[in-house]
Scaffold this motif. Sequence first.
Motif, PDB file in Angstrom:
ATOM      1  N   VAL A 142       0.566  -0.923   0.437  1.00 50.57           N
ATOM      2  CA  VAL A 142      -0.133  -0.006   0.066  1.00 50.57           C
ATOM      3  C   VAL A 142       1.226   1.175   0.190  1.00 50.57           C
ATOM      4  O   VAL A 142       0.423   2.294  -1.061  1.00 50.57           O
ATOM      5  N   GLN A 143       2.064   1.063   1.047  1.00 50.83           N
ATOM      6  CA  GLN A 143       3.146   2.170   1.067  1.00 50.83           C
ATOM      7  C   GLN A 143       3.604   2.385  -0.717  1.00 50.83           C
ATOM      8  O   GLN A 143       3.465   3.746  -0.658  1.00 50.83           O
ATOM      9  N   GLU A 144       4.004   1.372  -1.134  1.00 50.39           N
ATOM     10  CA  GLU A 144       4.536   1.731  -2.608  1.00 50.39           C
ATOM     11  C   GLU A 144       3.953   1.928  -3.481  1.00 50.39           C
ATOM     12  O   GLU A 144       3.919   2.372  -4.567  1.00 50.39           O
ATOM     13  N   GLY A 145       2.841   1.754  -3.178  1.00 46.81           N
ATOM     14  CA  GLY A 145       1.145   1.925  -4.667  1.00 46.81           C
ATOM     15  C   GLY A 145       0.106   2.933  -4.173  1.00 46.81           C
ATOM     16  O   GLY A 145      -0.228   3.278  -4.930  1.00 46.81           O
ATOM     17  N   GLY A 146       1.479   3.801  -3.324  1.00 50.22           N
ATOM     18  CA  GLY A 146       0.659   5.221  -3.008  1.00 50.22           C
ATOM     19  C   GLY A 146      -0.738   5.013  -2.652  1.00 50.22           C
ATOM     20  O   GLY A 146      -2.022   5.782  -3.179  1.00 50.22           O
ATOM     21  N   GLY A 147      -1.199   4.539  -1.236  1.00 48.59           N
ATOM     22  CA  GLY A 147      -2.709   4.835  -0.519  1.00 48.59           C
ATOM     23  C   GLY A 147      -3.195   3.672  -0.809  1.00 48.59           C
ATOM     24  O   GLY A 147      -3.707   3.444   0.367  1.00 48.59           O
ATOM     25  N   SER A 148      -2.991   2.919  -2.189  1.00 46.61           N
ATOM     26  CA  SER A 148      -4.332   1.870  -2.234  1.00 46.61           C
ATOM     27  C   SER A 148      -3.628   0.703  -2.603  1.00 46.61           C
ATOM     28  O   SER A 148      -2.531   1.021  -4.031  1.00 46.61           O
ATOM     29  N   ILE A 149      -3.990  -0.720  -2.758  1.00 48.49           N
ATOM     30  CA  ILE A 149      -3.824  -1.373  -3.860  1.00 48.49           C
ATOM     31  C   ILE A 149      -4.558  -2.472  -4.133  1.00 48.49           C
ATOM     32  O   ILE A 149      -5.477  -2.420  -2.851  1.00 48.49           O
ATOM     33  N   PRO A 150      -5.046  -3.189  -5.186  1.00 47.47           N
ATOM     34  CA  PRO A 150      -5.722  -3.550  -5.822  1.00 47.47           C
ATOM     35  C   PRO A 150      -5.389  -5.398  -5.389  1.00 47.47           C
ATOM     36  O   PRO A 150      -3.888  -5.763  -5.401  1.00 47.47           O
ATOM     37  N   LEU A 151      -5.777  -6.368  -5.223  1.00 47.41           N
ATOM     38  CA  LEU A 151      -5.582  -7.401  -4.607  1.00 47.41           C
ATOM     39  C   LEU A 151      -7.130  -8.945  -5.132  1.00 47.41           C
ATOM     40  O   LEU A 151      -7.785  -8.482  -5.019  1.00 47.41           O
ATOM     41  N   LYS A 152      -6.496  -9.339  -5.927  1.00 54.32           N
ATOM     42  CA  LYS A 152      -7.505 -10.116  -7.056  1.00 54.32           C
ATOM     43  C   LYS A 152      -7.710 -11.041  -5.879  1.00 54.32           C
ATOM     44  O   LYS A 152      -7.153 -12.062  -5.481  1.00 54.32           O
ATOM     45  N   THR A 153      -8.973 -11.084  -5.687  1.00 57.55           N
ATOM     46  CA  THR A 153      -9.540 -12.695  -4.857  1.00 57.55           C
ATOM     47  C   THR A 153      -9.574 -14.163  -5.887  1.00 57.55           C
ATOM     48  O   THR A 153      -9.697 -14.116  -6.844  1.00 57.55           O
ATOM     49  N   LEU A 154      -9.712 -14.910  -4.854  1.00 57.65           N
ATOM     50  CA  LEU A 154      -9.889 -16.617  -5.730  1.00 57.65           C
ATOM     51  C   LEU A 154     -11.143 -16.034  -6.196  1.00 57.65           C
ATOM     52  O   LEU A 154     -12.044 -17.102  -7.821  1.00 57.65           O
ATOM     53  N   GLU A 155     -12.575 -15.348  -6.033  1.00 53.60           N
ATOM     54  CA  GLU A 155     -13.893 -15.424  -7.231  1.00 53.60           C
ATOM     55  C   GLU A 155     -13.330 -14.478  -8.443  1.00 53.60           C
ATOM     56  O   GLU A 155     -14.237 -14.911  -9.102  1.00 53.60           O
ATOM     57  N   GLY A 156     -12.222 -13.839  -8.314  1.00 56.20           N
ATOM     58  CA  GLY A 156     -11.779 -13.431  -9.688  1.00 56.20           C
ATOM     59  C   GLY A 156     -12.103 -11.867  -9.733  1.00 56.20           C
ATOM     60  O   GLY A 156     -11.250 -11.918 -10.549  1.00 56.20           O
ATOM     61  N   SER A 157     -12.812 -11.548  -9.019  1.00 54.46           N
ATOM     62  CA  SER A 157     -12.371  -9.486  -9.280  1.00 54.46           C
ATOM     63  C   SER A 157     -11.295  -9.616  -8.011  1.00 54.46           C
ATOM     64  O   SER A 157     -10.703  -9.848  -7.126  1.00 54.46           O
ATOM     65  N   ARG A 158     -11.219  -7.928  -7.622  1.00 48.42           N
ATOM     66  CA  ARG A 158      -9.815  -7.261  -6.801  1.00 48.42           C
ATOM     67  C   ARG A 158     -11.339  -6.319  -5.894  1.00 48.42           C
ATOM     68  O   ARG A 158     -12.066  -6.039  -5.951  1.00 48.42           O
ATOM     69  N   ILE A 159     -10.334  -6.181  -4.927  1.00 48.89           N
ATOM     70  CA  ILE A 159     -10.331  -6.024  -3.416  1.00 48.89           C
ATOM     71  C   ILE A 159      -9.299  -5.119  -3.401  1.00 48.89           C
ATOM     72  O   ILE A 159      -8.143  -5.533  -3.543  1.00 48.89           O
ATOM     73  N   THR A 160      -9.950  -3.818  -2.722  1.00 48.55           N
ATOM     74  CA  THR A 160      -8.914  -2.918  -2.204  1.00 48.55           C
ATOM     75  C   THR A 160      -8.490  -2.736  -1.006  1.00 48.55           C
ATOM     76  O   THR A 160      -9.220  -2.720   0.018  1.00 48.55           O
ATOM     77  N   ALA A 161      -7.295  -2.648  -0.336  1.00 47.52           N
ATOM     78  CA  ALA A 161      -6.474  -2.208   0.531  1.00 47.52           C
ATOM     79  C   ALA A 161      -6.105  -1.254   0.426  1.00 47.52           C
ATOM     80  O   ALA A 161      -5.492  -0.881  -0.252  1.00 47.52           O
ATOM     81  N   SER A 162      -6.217  -0.695   1.634  1.00 46.07           N
ATOM     82  CA  SER A 162      -5.910   0.403   1.763  1.00 46.07           C
ATOM     83  C   SER A 162      -5.446   1.007   3.267  1.00 46.07           C
ATOM     84  O   SER A 162      -5.601   0.079   4.231  1.00 46.07           O
ATOM     85  N   LEU A 163      -4.864   2.170   3.603  1.00 45.42           N
ATOM     86  CA  LEU A 163      -4.227   2.285   5.407  1.00 45.42           C
ATOM     87  C   LEU A 163      -4.544   2.894   5.972  1.00 45.42           C
ATOM     88  O   LEU A 163      -4.452   4.227   5.886  1.00 45.42           O
ATOM     89  N   LYS A 164      -4.638   2.969   6.962  1.00 42.25           N
ATOM     90  CA  LYS A 164      -4.985   4.487   8.120  1.00 42.25           C
ATOM     91  C   LYS A 164      -4.860   4.231   9.089  1.00 42.25           C
ATOM     92  O   LYS A 164      -4.652   3.382  10.311  1.00 42.25           O
ATOM     93  N   GLY A 165      -3.476   5.379   9.500  1.00 45.72           N
ATOM     94  CA  GLY A 165      -3.390   4.936  10.778  1.00 45.72           C
ATOM     95  C   GLY A 165      -3.064   4.252  11.322  1.00 45.72           C
ATOM     96  O   GLY A 165      -2.871   3.269  12.983  1.00 45.72           O
TER      97      GLY A 165
END
Length: 203
Positions: A142-165
């Motif tokens: 997330v830090q290297e990706g500028g604040g968020s990063i998409p993660l590909k799931t077993l279902e096939g689509s993506r979920i986004t991870a972000s960071l706060k505190g």
Amino acid sequence: MKIRNILPFFALSIIVLTVSCNESEKYKVTKDENGKLIAQKISEIKEIGEVEETLPTIIEFTSVDKGFSTLSETIKTAELTETFTQDGGFTIFAPINMAFDKLPPKSAEKLLKPENKERLATILKYHIIPSVISKEDIVKAVQEGGGSIPLKTLEGSRITASLKGGTVYLIDESGNGGRLITTNVEASNGFIHTVDAIMMPKE
């Protein structure tokens, strides 16, 4: 992103867990004489001798931890038990009971009906990443990706991870969010991170 493979490495009769969905409660999980898994709080065990340690599978962990009782039920309803017992590397964002309680009552009741098991399976697979990723891996990405990063799931689509505190948040395809609570719970076939909301892929 740093990814580690975690493989089962012992075949023993006693399983020791040191993390549950409530970080303040430590559990020792053992098998009785009939091979049934039993969870006990370590604080309630006066003395334990030298034991050989191994790791439970994801399904073994969720089936004995009361904080995952609804998740365990949904896994059975969706007929995904075999998926969660397979060897290999998985990361599951495991919804605790409170996450299911946030759903509208009629929606939760509808999802648990046998005729909706395919939709339920889709939702559960949306909580699984087909590789082993620790919280530290996610934070770094997330830090290297500028604040968020998409993660590909077993279902096939993506979920986004972000960071706060210092807390990792997940955002589903509809913009709904949940936060990771307990992280890096190690199972023989992957990592478990608990999440306080149900992530929904688009229908």
